[in-house]
Design a protein around this motif. Structure first.
Motif, PDB file in Angstrom:
ATOM      1  N   ARG A   1      46.249 -54.589  46.558  1.00 59.67           N
ATOM      2  CA  ARG A   1      47.836 -55.051  46.715  1.00 59.67           C
ATOM      3  C   ARG A   1      48.206 -56.148  45.249  1.00 59.67           C
ATOM      4  O   ARG A   1      47.104 -56.452  44.956  1.00 59.67           O
ATOM      5  CB  ARG A   1      48.017 -55.850  47.872  1.00 59.67           C
ATOM      6  CG  ARG A   1      47.125 -57.159  47.899  1.00 59.67           C
ATOM      7  CD  ARG A   1      47.893 -58.043  48.976  1.00 59.67           C
ATOM      8  NE  ARG A   1      46.948 -59.224  49.321  1.00 59.67           N
ATOM      9  CZ  ARG A   1      46.535 -60.178  48.346  1.00 59.67           C
ATOM     10  NH1 ARG A   1      47.147 -60.066  47.194  1.00 59.67           N
ATOM     11  NH2 ARG A   1      45.642 -61.073  48.476  1.00 59.67           N
ATOM     12  N   ILE A   2      49.356 -56.052  45.049  1.00 56.23           N
ATOM     13  CA  ILE A   2      49.828 -56.849  43.981  1.00 56.23           C
ATOM     14  C   ILE A   2      50.007 -58.320  44.459  1.00 56.23           C
ATOM     15  O   ILE A   2      50.189 -58.451  45.818  1.00 56.23           O
ATOM     16  CB  ILE A   2      51.192 -56.367  43.489  1.00 56.23           C
ATOM     17  CG1 ILE A   2      52.368 -56.250  44.297  1.00 56.23           C
ATOM     18  CG2 ILE A   2      50.874 -54.893  42.724  1.00 56.23           C
ATOM     19  CD1 ILE A   2      53.404 -56.247  43.621  1.00 56.23           C
ATOM     20  N   ALA A   3      50.303 -59.269  43.781  1.00 57.08           N
ATOM     21  CA  ALA A   3      50.566 -60.717  44.000  1.00 57.08           C
ATOM     22  C   ALA A   3      51.733 -60.930  43.149  1.00 57.08           C
ATOM     23  O   ALA A   3      51.873 -61.176  41.954  1.00 57.08           O
ATOM     24  CB  ALA A   3      49.470 -61.864  43.728  1.00 57.08           C
ATOM     25  N   PRO A   4      53.059 -60.770  43.746  1.00 53.59           N
ATOM     26  CA  PRO A   4      54.264 -60.583  43.002  1.00 53.59           C
ATOM     27  C   PRO A   4      54.496 -61.802  42.211  1.00 53.59           C
ATOM     28  O   PRO A   4      55.159 -61.818  41.152  1.00 53.59           O
ATOM     29  CB  PRO A   4      55.211 -60.681  44.143  1.00 53.59           C
ATOM     30  CG  PRO A   4      54.630 -59.915  45.397  1.00 53.59           C
ATOM     31  CD  PRO A   4      53.205 -60.504  45.166  1.00 53.59           C
ATOM     32  N   ASP A   5      53.804 -63.220  42.652  1.00 59.55           N
ATOM     33  CA  ASP A   5      54.187 -64.398  41.752  1.00 59.55           C
ATOM     34  C   ASP A   5      53.269 -64.417  40.411  1.00 59.55           C
ATOM     35  O   ASP A   5      53.462 -65.091  39.439  1.00 59.55           O
ATOM     36  CB  ASP A   5      54.015 -65.841  42.481  1.00 59.55           C
ATOM     37  CG  ASP A   5      52.699 -65.625  43.041  1.00 59.55           C
ATOM     38  OD1 ASP A   5      51.751 -64.645  43.561  1.00 59.55           O
ATOM     39  OD2 ASP A   5      51.940 -66.658  43.077  1.00 59.55           O
ATOM     40  N   GLU A   6      52.114 -63.393  40.389  1.00 61.47           N
ATOM     41  CA  GLU A   6      51.283 -63.377  39.416  1.00 61.47           C
ATOM     42  C   GLU A   6      51.493 -61.954  38.630  1.00 61.47           C
ATOM     43  O   GLU A   6      51.201 -61.844  37.198  1.00 61.47           O
ATOM     44  CB  GLU A   6      50.090 -63.463  39.823  1.00 61.47           C
ATOM     45  CG  GLU A   6      49.552 -64.545  40.646  1.00 61.47           C
ATOM     46  CD  GLU A   6      48.931 -65.810  39.602  1.00 61.47           C
ATOM     47  OE1 GLU A   6      48.680 -65.367  38.616  1.00 61.47           O
ATOM     48  OE2 GLU A   6      49.139 -66.991  39.974  1.00 61.47           O
ATOM     49  N   ASN A   7      51.459 -60.836  39.401  1.00 66.46           N
ATOM     50  CA  ASN A   7      51.280 -59.428  38.460  1.00 66.46           C
ATOM     51  C   ASN A   7      52.413 -58.508  39.566  1.00 66.46           C
ATOM     52  O   ASN A   7      52.986 -58.991  40.690  1.00 66.46           O
ATOM     53  CB  ASN A   7      50.227 -59.052  38.537  1.00 66.46           C
ATOM     54  CG  ASN A   7      49.477 -58.772  40.002  1.00 66.46           C
ATOM     55  OD1 ASN A   7      49.688 -57.971  40.857  1.00 66.46           O
ATOM     56  ND2 ASN A   7      48.415 -59.612  40.308  1.00 66.46           N
ATOM     57  N   SER A   8      52.600 -57.285  38.568  1.00 67.62           N
ATOM     58  CA  SER A   8      53.651 -56.197  39.276  1.00 67.62           C
ATOM     59  C   SER A   8      52.619 -55.173  39.289  1.00 67.62           C
ATOM     60  O   SER A   8      53.369 -54.060  39.410  1.00 67.62           O
ATOM     61  CB  SER A   8      54.614 -56.391  38.470  1.00 67.62           C
ATOM     62  OG  SER A   8      54.674 -56.158  37.110  1.00 67.62           O
ATOM     63  N   GLY A   9      51.538 -54.996  39.186  1.00 66.59           N
ATOM     64  CA  GLY A   9      50.600 -53.744  39.234  1.00 66.59           C
ATOM     65  C   GLY A   9      49.204 -54.176  39.255  1.00 66.59           C
ATOM     66  O   GLY A   9      48.869 -55.085  38.660  1.00 66.59           O
ATOM     67  N   VAL A  10      48.373 -53.246  40.124  1.00 65.14           N
ATOM     68  CA  VAL A  10      47.061 -53.488  40.060  1.00 65.14           C
ATOM     69  C   VAL A  10      46.559 -51.875  40.292  1.00 65.14           C
ATOM     70  O   VAL A  10      47.002 -51.245  40.917  1.00 65.14           O
ATOM     71  CB  VAL A  10      46.621 -54.133  41.611  1.00 65.14           C
ATOM     72  CG1 VAL A  10      45.136 -54.293  41.636  1.00 65.14           C
ATOM     73  CG2 VAL A  10      47.231 -55.433  41.694  1.00 65.14           C
TER      74      VAL A  10
END
Length: 183
Positions: free
Chosen positions: A144-153
């Motif tokens: 899953r992404i972490a929206p406050d850190e990244n927008s893709g995994v």
């Protein structure tokens, strides 16, 4: 201070760059202020994650750097940087079952960070004293992404990872080194 200091003492730098970075990190590990973000030169940890076949790596699309990159974060007072890397891996990707796949640090690097805005606040330019740890994980595990850190995994072959990064210095001086050491 013991955990990172012990990891550094057990680590053997393999390049001229790493030798210079290592010396700075070894010195900084003796000062408590290097473990918090307040000091402009502070410790961070990264997770270099590979699949069991060691043909792919897990990357995140980093919102600040606008690039596909490794996973990591600040020590924030923690002295066990392998633990920091594992925590950041879980937080940034949702991957909970990755296993540390190498005893001690895989590499060390001093990374320049340009001034930027994070969550609306200005963060001045500073240095990350980064310890990288090798993890192995199953490609089929939920992410899953972490929206406050990244927008893709996503998992990328090593060649795809090198091509996806828009940070030439990281590609040439960090990611190529990590790929070679993780095979």
């Amino acid at each position: 201070m013991a955990a990172i200091y012990e990891d550094l003492l057990a680590f053997t730098p393999l390049t001229e760059e790493e030798t210079a970075d290592y010396a700075l990190m070894l010195d900084a590990a003796q000062s408590e202020r290097s473990f918090g973000r307040e000091w402009p030169t502070h410790f961070t940890a990264s997770a270099w994650v590979v699949n069991p076949e060691r043909t792919k790596t897990l990357m995140v699309y980093h919102n600040i750097y606008k690039s596909w990159s490794w996973i990591g974060g600040h020590a924030d007072g923690e002295h066990d940087l392998a633990l920091v890397a594992a925590k950041e891996l879980a937080e940034e990707t949702g991957l909970e079952n990755a296993q540390l796949a190498h005893t001690g640090m895989l590499s060390c690097e001093v990374l320049t960070v340009d001034g930027h805005r994070k969550q609306g606040a200005y963060v001045p330019s500073h240095l990350h004293l980064n310890a990288t740890y090798l993890f192995e994980a199953d490609e089929s595990a939920a992410l899953r992404i972490a929206p406050d850190e990244n927008s893709g995994v996503r998992w990328l072959t090593f060649d795809e990872a090198l091509a996806a990064s828009t940070e030439p210095w990281m590609v040439e001086h960090v990611y190529r080194k990590l790929i070679a050491r993780s095979k």
